[in-house]
Design a protein around this motif. Structure first.
Motif, PDB file in Angstrom:
ATOM      1  N   PRO A  18      40.845  31.671 -77.847  1.00  0.00           N
ATOM      2  CA  PRO A  18      40.168  31.719 -79.074  1.00  0.00           C
ATOM      3  C   PRO A  18      41.354  31.783 -80.433  1.00  0.00           C
ATOM      4  O   PRO A  18      42.506  32.488 -80.133  1.00  0.00           O
ATOM      5  CB  PRO A  18      39.454  32.868 -79.273  1.00  0.00           C
ATOM      6  N   GLY A  19      40.936  30.771 -81.354  1.00  0.00           N
ATOM      7  CA  GLY A  19      41.936  30.693 -82.532  1.00  0.00           C
ATOM      8  C   GLY A  19      43.068  29.559 -82.108  1.00  0.00           C
ATOM      9  O   GLY A  19      43.969  29.539 -83.077  1.00  0.00           O
ATOM     10  N   ALA A  20      43.204  29.175 -81.010  1.00  0.00           N
ATOM     11  CA  ALA A  20      44.195  28.022 -80.563  1.00  0.00           C
ATOM     12  C   ALA A  20      44.003  26.773 -81.632  1.00  0.00           C
ATOM     13  O   ALA A  20      45.092  26.013 -81.451  1.00  0.00           O
ATOM     14  CB  ALA A  20      44.454  27.898 -79.090  1.00  0.00           C
ATOM     15  N   LEU A  42      42.726  34.739 -86.352  1.00  0.00           N
ATOM     16  CA  LEU A  42      41.282  35.209 -86.194  1.00  0.00           C
ATOM     17  C   LEU A  42      40.902  35.998 -87.123  1.00  0.00           C
ATOM     18  O   LEU A  42      39.752  36.127 -87.701  1.00  0.00           O
ATOM     19  CB  LEU A  42      40.893  35.633 -84.662  1.00  0.00           C
ATOM     20  N   THR A  43      41.654  37.325 -87.266  1.00  0.00           N
ATOM     21  CA  THR A  43      41.451  38.502 -88.205  1.00  0.00           C
ATOM     22  C   THR A  43      41.452  37.942 -89.504  1.00  0.00           C
ATOM     23  O   THR A  43      40.859  38.716 -90.540  1.00  0.00           O
ATOM     24  CB  THR A  43      42.229  39.498 -87.970  1.00  0.00           C
ATOM     25  N   ASP A  81      32.890  39.621 -85.156  1.00  0.00           N
ATOM     26  CA  ASP A  81      33.721  39.462 -84.090  1.00  0.00           C
ATOM     27  C   ASP A  81      35.063  39.022 -84.373  1.00  0.00           C
ATOM     28  O   ASP A  81      35.700  38.742 -83.539  1.00  0.00           O
ATOM     29  CB  ASP A  81      33.032  38.617 -83.030  1.00  0.00           C
ATOM     30  N   ASP A  82      35.298  38.925 -85.679  1.00  0.00           N
ATOM     31  CA  ASP A  82      36.644  38.688 -86.211  1.00  0.00           C
ATOM     32  C   ASP A  82      37.452  40.004 -86.514  1.00  0.00           C
ATOM     33  O   ASP A  82      38.537  39.924 -87.234  1.00  0.00           O
ATOM     34  CB  ASP A  82      36.810  37.644 -87.288  1.00  0.00           C
ATOM     35  N   ASN A  83      37.128  41.373 -86.526  1.00  0.00           N
ATOM     36  CA  ASN A  83      37.859  42.350 -86.559  1.00  0.00           C
ATOM     37  C   ASN A  83      38.789  42.534 -85.498  1.00  0.00           C
ATOM     38  O   ASN A  83      38.692  42.046 -84.418  1.00  0.00           O
ATOM     39  CB  ASN A  83      37.035  43.440 -86.662  1.00  0.00           C
ATOM     40  N   GLU A  84      39.972  43.260 -85.619  1.00  0.00           N
ATOM     41  CA  GLU A  84      40.909  43.197 -84.809  1.00  0.00           C
ATOM     42  C   GLU A  84      40.566  43.606 -83.314  1.00  0.00           C
ATOM     43  O   GLU A  84      41.010  42.998 -82.364  1.00  0.00           O
ATOM     44  CB  GLU A  84      42.113  44.159 -85.314  1.00  0.00           C
ATOM     45  N   GLU A  85      39.739  44.830 -83.219  1.00  0.00           N
ATOM     46  CA  GLU A  85      39.298  45.411 -81.764  1.00  0.00           C
ATOM     47  C   GLU A  85      38.671  44.096 -81.278  1.00  0.00           C
ATOM     48  O   GLU A  85      38.888  43.962 -79.933  1.00  0.00           O
ATOM     49  CB  GLU A  85      38.419  46.532 -82.068  1.00  0.00           C
ATOM     50  N   ARG A  96      40.989  41.222 -80.222  1.00  0.00           N
ATOM     51  CA  ARG A  96      41.954  41.573 -78.738  1.00  0.00           C
ATOM     52  C   ARG A  96      41.026  41.736 -77.728  1.00  0.00           C
ATOM     53  O   ARG A  96      41.449  41.378 -76.503  1.00  0.00           O
ATOM     54  CB  ARG A  96      42.463  42.917 -79.154  1.00  0.00           C
ATOM     55  N   ASN A  97      39.857  42.142 -77.784  1.00  0.00           N
ATOM     56  CA  ASN A  97      38.915  42.070 -76.481  1.00  0.00           C
ATOM     57  C   ASN A  97      38.523  40.734 -76.272  1.00  0.00           C
ATOM     58  O   ASN A  97      38.555  40.281 -74.856  1.00  0.00           O
ATOM     59  CB  ASN A  97      37.671  42.897 -76.881  1.00  0.00           C
ATOM     60  N   ARG A  98      38.343  39.655 -77.063  1.00  0.00           N
ATOM     61  CA  ARG A  98      38.060  38.390 -76.733  1.00  0.00           C
ATOM     62  C   ARG A  98      39.269  37.749 -76.128  1.00  0.00           C
ATOM     63  O   ARG A  98      39.135  37.111 -75.193  1.00  0.00           O
ATOM     64  CB  ARG A  98      37.832  37.618 -78.097  1.00  0.00           C
TER      65      ARG A  98
END
Length: 216
Positions: A12-14, A123-124, A161-165, A168-170
């Motif tokens: 994700p985010g690539a 992402l964040t 789903d763009d918060n840091e926690e 990182r889980n994604r």
């Protein structure tokens, strides 16, 4: 080769969505994602699969996860209708990769690599207009006025789903489930690793060169 059959992989985010759109436009092929394929085939009759529901729509309306067997069938249908494609977001695990091998032969497999902390920053930092859905980034693509959409003046928000926690889980889920898919394809003649940390234009230049070198 006209109408190449391409697979793009990466966390994700690539930048898979952005580069898939470039590939679809450049080579005149379909951009196929699991989400789009599900929406396009949501009324497909799956009653013979002996699943809980008889259509993908029923799963989606119930808020339930669509089973792998249904996703596989929908992707197969989408690929069969495409005269060349870039597949984005599938396969997500080794079982799906095995299913894909029975659906089609791939010409080029592009694997975007981006450092984990760079992905977290990307992402964040994403912001979305709560009114019109326009996308921004606090660092790479900020609005003219902080927190305000340039297009409609709506409020810019951070998706849950763009918060840091969550991010990182994604990324952990990707590492556990999808990274082995990349390993699975490394021996494929059309496999190529792309440095995804440049600008979108730099990444696109590397991708287009890689595809052009492997198709006629």
């Amino acid at each position: 080769m006209s109408n190449p059959r391409l697979l793009i992989l990466g966390p994700p985010g690539a930048g898979k969505g952005t580069q898939s759109a470039n590939l679809a436009e450049e080579y005149g092929i379909e951009h196929i994602t699991t989400g789009d394929a599900l929406r396009a085939n949501k009324d497909m009759d799956i009653s013979e699969m002996d699943t809980e529901y008889d259509t993908p729509r029923a799963y989606m309306e119930a808020g339930d996860l669509v089973p792998d067997a249904v996703v596989n069938a929908i992707v197969d249908e989408a690929l069969s209708q495409a005269d060349g494609f870039v597949l984005d977001g599938y396969p997500r695990n080794l079982e799906q990769a095995e299913e894909l091998s029975g659906m089609t032969a791939l010409d080029v497999i592009l694997s975007l690599e981006v450092d984990r902390e760079e992905l977290v920053d990307r992402l964040t930092g994403r912001r979305i207009c709560d009114d019109c859905g326009a996308n921004y980034h606090v660092e790479f693509s900020p609005p003219e006025t902080e927190g305000v959409c340039d297009d409609c003046g709506g409020e810019l928000i951070q998706r849950e789903d763009d918060n840091e926690e969550s991010v990182r889980n994604r990324l952990d889920v990707f590492q556990d489930n999808t990274a082995p898919v990349i390993d699975h394809y490394e021996d494929h003649d059309g496999f190529v690793t792309i440095d995804g940390e440049g600008t979108p234009d730099e990444v696109w230049a590397a991708i287009s060169d890689a595809v052009d070198a492997r198709v006629e």
